[in-house]
Structures are given as structure tokens and as C-alpha cells.
Design a protein around this motif. Structure first.
Motif, PDB file in Angstrom:
ATOM      1  N   PRO A  84      37.469  -6.788  28.752  1.00 41.02           N
ATOM      2  CA  PRO A  84      38.461  -7.373  27.848  1.00 41.02           C
ATOM      3  C   PRO A  84      38.452  -8.904  27.953  1.00 41.02           C
ATOM      4  O   PRO A  84      38.430  -9.463  29.045  1.00 41.02           O
ATOM      5  N   LEU A  85      38.474  -9.558  26.796  1.00 41.76           N
ATOM      6  CA  LEU A  85      38.499 -11.018  26.750  1.00 41.76           C
ATOM      7  C   LEU A  85      39.769 -11.502  26.064  1.00 41.76           C
ATOM      8  O   LEU A  85      40.183 -10.933  25.054  1.00 41.76           O
ATOM      9  N   ALA A  86      40.342 -12.547  26.587  1.00 39.85           N
ATOM     10  CA  ALA A  86      41.425 -13.234  25.893  1.00 39.85           C
ATOM     11  C   ALA A  86      40.832 -14.003  24.723  1.00 39.85           C
ATOM     12  O   ALA A  86      39.685 -14.465  24.768  1.00 39.85           O
ATOM     13  N   TYR A  87      41.600 -14.139  23.645  1.00 37.28           N
ATOM     14  CA  TYR A  87      41.137 -14.934  22.519  1.00 37.28           C
ATOM     15  C   TYR A  87      40.879 -16.373  22.976  1.00 37.28           C
ATOM     16  O   TYR A  87      41.610 -16.930  23.808  1.00 37.28           O
ATOM     17  N   GLN A 119      37.812 -14.910  18.476  1.00 35.63           N
ATOM     18  CA  GLN A 119      38.935 -15.566  17.819  1.00 35.63           C
ATOM     19  C   GLN A 119      39.648 -14.550  16.935  1.00 35.63           C
ATOM     20  O   GLN A 119      39.043 -13.599  16.427  1.00 35.63           O
ATOM     21  N   ARG A 120      40.938 -14.753  16.742  1.00 32.04           N
ATOM     22  CA  ARG A 120      41.727 -13.811  15.935  1.00 32.04           C
ATOM     23  C   ARG A 120      41.164 -13.694  14.517  1.00 32.04           C
ATOM     24  O   ARG A 120      40.918 -14.709  13.856  1.00 32.04           O
ATOM     25  N   ALA A 121      41.037 -12.445  14.052  1.00 29.94           N
ATOM     26  CA  ALA A 121      40.536 -12.200  12.700  1.00 29.94           C
ATOM     27  C   ALA A 121      41.619 -11.743  11.737  1.00 29.94           C
ATOM     28  O   ALA A 121      41.396 -11.704  10.529  1.00 29.94           O
ATOM     29  N   GLY A 122      42.794 -11.328  12.239  1.00 24.57           N
ATOM     30  CA  GLY A 122      43.915 -10.959  11.377  1.00 24.57           C
ATOM     31  C   GLY A 122      43.720  -9.683  10.591  1.00 24.57           C
ATOM     32  O   GLY A 122      44.441  -9.418   9.631  1.00 24.57           O
ATOM     33  N   HIS A 123      42.761  -8.847  10.999  1.00 25.76           N
ATOM     34  CA  HIS A 123      42.440  -7.622  10.251  1.00 25.76           C
ATOM     35  C   HIS A 123      43.316  -6.462  10.712  1.00 25.76           C
ATOM     36  O   HIS A 123      44.044  -5.866   9.926  1.00 25.76           O
ATOM     37  N   SER A 137      41.758  -7.385  16.394  1.00 22.75           N
ATOM     38  CA  SER A 137      40.525  -7.725  15.678  1.00 22.75           C
ATOM     39  C   SER A 137      40.110  -9.156  15.973  1.00 22.75           C
ATOM     40  O   SER A 137      40.940 -10.031  16.239  1.00 22.75           O
ATOM     41  N   ALA A 138      38.795  -9.393  15.920  1.00 22.36           N
ATOM     42  CA  ALA A 138      38.259 -10.698  16.274  1.00 22.36           C
ATOM     43  C   ALA A 138      37.016 -10.993  15.454  1.00 22.36           C
ATOM     44  O   ALA A 138      36.306 -10.083  15.026  1.00 22.36           O
ATOM     45  N   TYR A 139      36.787 -12.281  15.239  1.00 22.87           N
ATOM     46  CA  TYR A 139      35.432 -12.684  14.856  1.00 22.87           C
ATOM     47  C   TYR A 139      34.761 -13.262  16.086  1.00 22.87           C
ATOM     48  O   TYR A 139      35.418 -13.653  17.052  1.00 22.87           O
ATOM     49  N   VAL A 140      33.419 -13.270  16.092  1.00 24.01           N
ATOM     50  CA  VAL A 140      32.651 -13.548  17.296  1.00 24.01           C
ATOM     51  C   VAL A 140      31.853 -14.831  17.129  1.00 24.01           C
ATOM     52  O   VAL A 140      31.053 -14.956  16.195  1.00 24.01           O
ATOM     53  N   GLU A 141      32.087 -15.768  18.029  1.00 17.49           N
ATOM     54  CA  GLU A 141      31.287 -16.976  18.097  1.00 17.49           C
ATOM     55  C   GLU A 141      30.238 -16.797  19.193  1.00 17.49           C
ATOM     56  O   GLU A 141      30.580 -16.466  20.333  1.00 17.49           O
ATOM     57  N   CYS A 142      28.982 -17.007  18.849  1.00 23.69           N
ATOM     58  CA  CYS A 142      27.878 -16.858  19.793  1.00 23.69           C
ATOM     59  C   CYS A 142      27.200 -18.204  19.992  1.00 23.69           C
ATOM     60  O   CYS A 142      26.667 -18.779  19.033  1.00 23.69           O
ATOM     61  N   ASP A 143      27.235 -18.691  21.210  1.00 24.71           N
ATOM     62  CA  ASP A 143      26.601 -19.955  21.551  1.00 24.71           C
ATOM     63  C   ASP A 143      25.278 -19.621  22.239  1.00 24.71           C
ATOM     64  O   ASP A 143      25.271 -19.186  23.398  1.00 24.71           O
ATOM     65  N   ALA A 144      24.166 -19.796  21.517  1.00 30.30           N
ATOM     66  CA  ALA A 144      22.868 -19.335  21.982  1.00 30.30           C
ATOM     67  C   ALA A 144      21.936 -20.508  22.272  1.00 30.30           C
ATOM     68  O   ALA A 144      21.853 -21.460  21.488  1.00 30.30           O
ATOM     69  N   GLN A 145      21.233 -20.417  23.393  1.00 25.45           N
ATOM     70  CA  GLN A 145      20.293 -21.455  23.801  1.00 25.45           C
ATOM     71  C   GLN A 145      18.957 -20.801  24.152  1.00 25.45           C
ATOM     72  O   GLN A 145      18.899 -19.867  24.955  1.00 25.45           O
ATOM     73  N   THR A 146      17.866 -21.271  23.526  1.00 24.99           N
ATOM     74  CA  THR A 146      16.513 -20.852  23.879  1.00 24.99           C
ATOM     75  C   THR A 146      15.658 -22.109  24.058  1.00 24.99           C
ATOM     76  O   THR A 146      16.136 -23.232  23.870  1.00 24.99           O
TER      77      THR A 146
END
Length: 473
Positions: free
Chosen positions: A127-130, A149-153, A157-166
Motif C-alpha cells: 500500500p502506498l500513500a498518495y 495521485q488521486r484520480a477521483g474515479h 483510485s489513482a493515476y500512476v506516475e512512472c519515473d524511468a531511467q535507462t
């Protein structure tokens, strides 16, 4: 380049499952069931199968617990996935509950097996906090952190931010999940992400806008008044999570505001037999909806300020005097028979939301043929579902097939779109427009073909510098 693959919600609105692929490792965002015509387009035995490689999948991110976003999780585990299941704190509470029901109905009746699957799911939940970044992987060649982040659905519900590094560089990739409509009861509206190099966005209502809250509340009141004048039942097919709780919230508000006023009016004065709003009986006929309504009450800290203010004032938006909850199957059958025989005004909220199963089907069989009754749709009806057929053919005096038999539709059919859990076209555009720097790429998923095309046209006009595409199914 960091890759994105789609394993569902590409040719329609169900089966959500998307893959973010770094150079060697990947994650899944949702793993949902196909429903309606989309399920039929797959072989029945294959619609739940995980038909893509998962050895490189390091985590599953759950945006919310609707079955078209989580229903394939047991099959994912059966295919060998043993990584973390990352979701919001409310979703971590609700996910085992929704999957227990899905397992019992579509997987097995073996209580021991169900418990083992649920125990495994619970052991993998993270479980993750917003608003809190979480490290999924990090090594010399690649790293990935995610934030919800809150999605209000629906609640959790949440939308997902992905911080990706290659080794090729850094990207911020955002998966919208299902976004909620602003000003919905109970939940705060979603806010746009601070950054999105690439955005994967839903388009359920990409071709239309919803009524504002004042309008839809008035329409709900009018439909209930019209239906209850002649002693009929208003049947509202609604999913157990989200719509049921929002409807209860709005109906409690109508009762609180108009409690002593008569629903039935004759000329300028109330009829002596008129039913007052405070006397209106509301039935929730769904053990699952009852359980999630309890969970909603327990998770008041996640409600919006308006709902919390009502509680502080002594109101009980999800637990009020006129509300009856039906649990047992015997009580359910008795209620269907009682309401079908007697002219007692009543509002029944029952699942499933698209009439593809659940207790609502028995009510429809008993009540669709009676002109006194009304069916009120408050959410999206996917192609190939009985709900879509009733909505399409009901006004034409048509019929619908339920459990292999045809039932004539004589009840009045209504739709109040403003109670959809999904953002409308304007809301989706506002979400994109609120991103400070336009995404380089926007992928449109989770919608019928017409909705996706309509949203694409609007997005291309709004952010001409972005590449807007519709992935192939």
C-alpha cells in the motif's frame, strides 16, 4: 527507448492491462477482465489467460479495484507472477474483497483455494500513500520509481506516475487509469500531473460531456418523482464500488432537502395518498455493495470536504433511516417477488452495473414488462451487455435476452450520464491542458473507436506539439 505495450483496453473499454518496459525489466499497470463483446471476441477459455511473457515483470501497479482493471490478477499469479502488487492504501483494503467475489463466481467455489489465493495476494500487497515515491527497481543500467495521485474515479483510485531511467535517458510516463468527473460526490477531483513526457489516457467518454452536478441531481429527482407517482419500482443497476455509494449520497441529500414534501402532486396541492420523500424506501440488494459501503464509511479521511462537512453536521450520507440492505439470497428472492406483486414505490440499487449478471437480473426479469417500473442507468454500458441492449432498444419497445430468454421492455428507460464514474471529454482535455509542459506523446486507450477518435481530434487541436496516437488492438 522505453517501451509501452498494451495487453487490454485497446479495442474497447475493458481488460485494462498495460506494460512499461525498460531495457531488461518491466511493470504492469492493471490486469483486468474483458467483459461484454470484448470477452466474446476472445475465445471464452482464453479471455483470462496471461498470453504475454511475465518473467521480466517486477511489479504490478493497480490503479483501482474495478474488475475490468484487476480481474485477471489470479491468473497472473497462476502464470508465476510473485512480485509486489502496488496500490493506494484504500485499494489495498478493497482489493481482496473484490477478488474474493470474482473468484467465487468465476473461478472456484472451493473455500480453501479461495483463501489461499487471497492470502497470497495480501502477502504481495504494497500500500502506498498518495504523492509518495516508491522505488520499484534500481541497478547500474536502469531504475524505476512510481508515485500514485488521486484520480477521483472511485475510493482509492489513482493515476500512476512512472519515473524511468535507462542508459538512453530519463522519462516521466503517466498512466491515467480511470479518471473521475470533477464535482462527483464524496471524492476530491483529480489534479493534473506536474510532468508527463508520455501520457496513456483513458477515453471512455472521449466523445461527450456529462451534465453538471446541479443538472444531474435535478434529473435524478425528476426521474424518481415520475417513477414513484404510480407505485412503481425504480431499478438502478449499479456497480458495488463507487456508483452505489454516490447514489446513496445524492438520494440522502434529496431526502434531507425535500423530506416533508410530497413526491406525488395533484394540481396545486399534494394528493392525500402522496408519498413524502422521507417515507421513500431505498433498497441496496447486494452483499458486495453493502460491504464496500461499510468500507467507504470506515475510510472517511479520504472523502472530500463537502462530505466531511455533512458528517460533522450530524448527517449520515451512507447510512440513513430509509435505507434497507438485503444480504441473503432468500431475502433477495422475496424482495423481487414482493415488489413485482405489490404497488409499493421503492428504489432498488442492485448489481451488476451493466446487467451482465448479479441480482439485478432477477429484478429485470420480473419488472421489465411492467409499465409502472423504471430502469435508470447511471454509468457506461459496454457493447454486448444486456445494459447496452436495454438502453438502446427500450425506447423502441424492444426486448432483451437474459439468461437465454427474451424479455419485452415495457418499463421506462432513463439515463443520467452525469453519475458516470468517468471524466467527460472536457474533463479529459482539462487534465491534459493542466500539465505544465505538453507531453511528447499521448496514447489513447480504454474507449470505443468513436470515443477515441473524437478525443484524438480534440487533443491534436489542444496540444498540436504532441504526437497523439491510438494503439492498435
Amino acid at each position: 527507448m522505453i517501451g509501452i505495450k498494451h495487453h487490454g483496453a485497446v479495442s474497447g473499454v475493458t481488460g485494462s492491462c498495460h506494460e512499461l518496459l525498460l531495457s531488461e525489466n518491466g511493470i504492469l499497470v492493471d490486469c483486468g477482465l474483458f467483459q461484454g463483446a470484448e470477452k466474446e471476441s476472445h475465445n471464452a477459455a482464453d479471455s483470462c489467460i496471461i498470453d504475454f511473457p511475465i518473467d521480466h515483470i517486477r511489479a504490478l501497479i493497480v490503479t483501482h479495484v474495478h474488475i475490468d482493471h484487476v480481474g485477471r490478477i489470479p491468473y497472473l499469479l497462476a502464470a508465476g507472477f510473485d512480485g509486489p502488487i502496488i496500490c493506494s492504501e484504500p485499494s489495498a483494503i478493497m482489493l481482496p474483497e473484490i477478488l474474493e467475489d470474482a473468484l467465487r463466481i468465476g473461478f472456484t467455489r472451493d473455500r480453501g483455494l479461495i483463501n489461499r489465493v487471497l492470502d497470497k495476494i495480501r502477502s504481495q500487497l504494497v500500500p502506498l500513500a498518495y504523492g509518495q515515491w516508491h522505488e520499484v527497481l534500481s541497478d547500474e543500467s536502469e531504475a524505476l520509481n512510481v508515485r500514485l495521485q488521486r484520480a477521483g474515479h472511485i475510493l482509492g483510485s489513482a493515476y500512476v506516475e512512472c519515473d524511468a531511467q535507462t542508459v538512453e535517458g530519463h522519462e516521466r510516463i503517466v498512466f491515467s487509469g480511470d479518471l473521475g468527473a470533477p464535482h462527483s460526490p464524496l471524492l476530491p477531483a483529480p489534479e493534473s500531473p506536474e510532468k508527463a513526457d508520455r501520457l496513456i489516457i483513458e477515453s471512455t467518454y472521449g466523445d461527450k460531456n456529462h451534465e453538471d452536478r446541479k443538472t444531474r441531481r435535478y434529473r435524478l429527482k425528476s426521474v424518481l418523482e415520475h417513477a414513484l407517482e404510480d407505485g412503481g419500482t425504480v431499478l438502478i443497476p449499479a456497480f458495488s464500488i463507487g456508483r452505489t455509494q454516490e447514489l446513496l449520497y445524492e438520494i440522502e441529500g434529496l431526502i434531507a432537502e425535500f423530506g416533508d414534501e410530497a413526491i406525488e402532486q395533484t394540481g396545486d396541492s399534494p394528493s392525500p395518498n402522496a408519498l413524502n420523500w422521507k417515507d421513500l424506501e431505498i433498497i441496496v440488494d447486494s452483499p458486495l455493495a453493502a460491504e464496500f459501503t461499510r468500507i467507504y464509511r470506515d475510510l472517511k479521511p479520504y472523502w472530500d470536504n463537502e462530505a466531511l462537512a455533512l458528517v460533522k453536521a450530524g448527517r449520515h450520507p451512507l447510512s440513513f433511516e430509509q435505507l434497507t440492505v438485503i444480504g441473503s439470497h432468500e431475502d433477495h428472492l422475496n424482495a423481487v417477488d414482493y415488489l413485482a406483486r405489490l404497488h409499493r414505490p421503492c428504489v432498488v440499487i442492485a448489481g451488476s452495473g451493466m446487467c451482465a449478471g448479479g441480482r439485478v437480473v432477477n429484478y429485470l426479469k420480473a419488472m421489465l414488462g411492467d409499465r409502472r417500473n423504471d430502469v435508470l442507468f447511471v454509468g457506461y454500458q459496454a457493447a454486448g451487455t444486456p445494459g447496452r441492449d436495454i438502453l438502446t432498444y427500450g425506447s423502441q419497445g424492444g426486448w432483451v435476452e437474459l439468461d437465454g430468454e427474451r424479455y419485452d421492455i415495457r418499463a421506462r428507460i432513463h439515463s443520467v450520464g452525469g453519475y458516470s464514474a468517468h471524466a467527460g471529454q472536457g474533463d479529459l482535455l482539462t487534465f491534459v491542458d493542466g500539465i505544465p509542459r505538453s507531453p511528447k506523446e499521448i496514447r489513447i486507450v480504454h474507449g470505443d473507436a468513436g470515443a477515441k477518435e473524437a478525443l484524438k481530434v480534440e487533443l491534436q487541436a489542444l496540444v498540436p506539439e504532441s504526437k497523439v496516437l491510438i494503439p492498435a488492438g
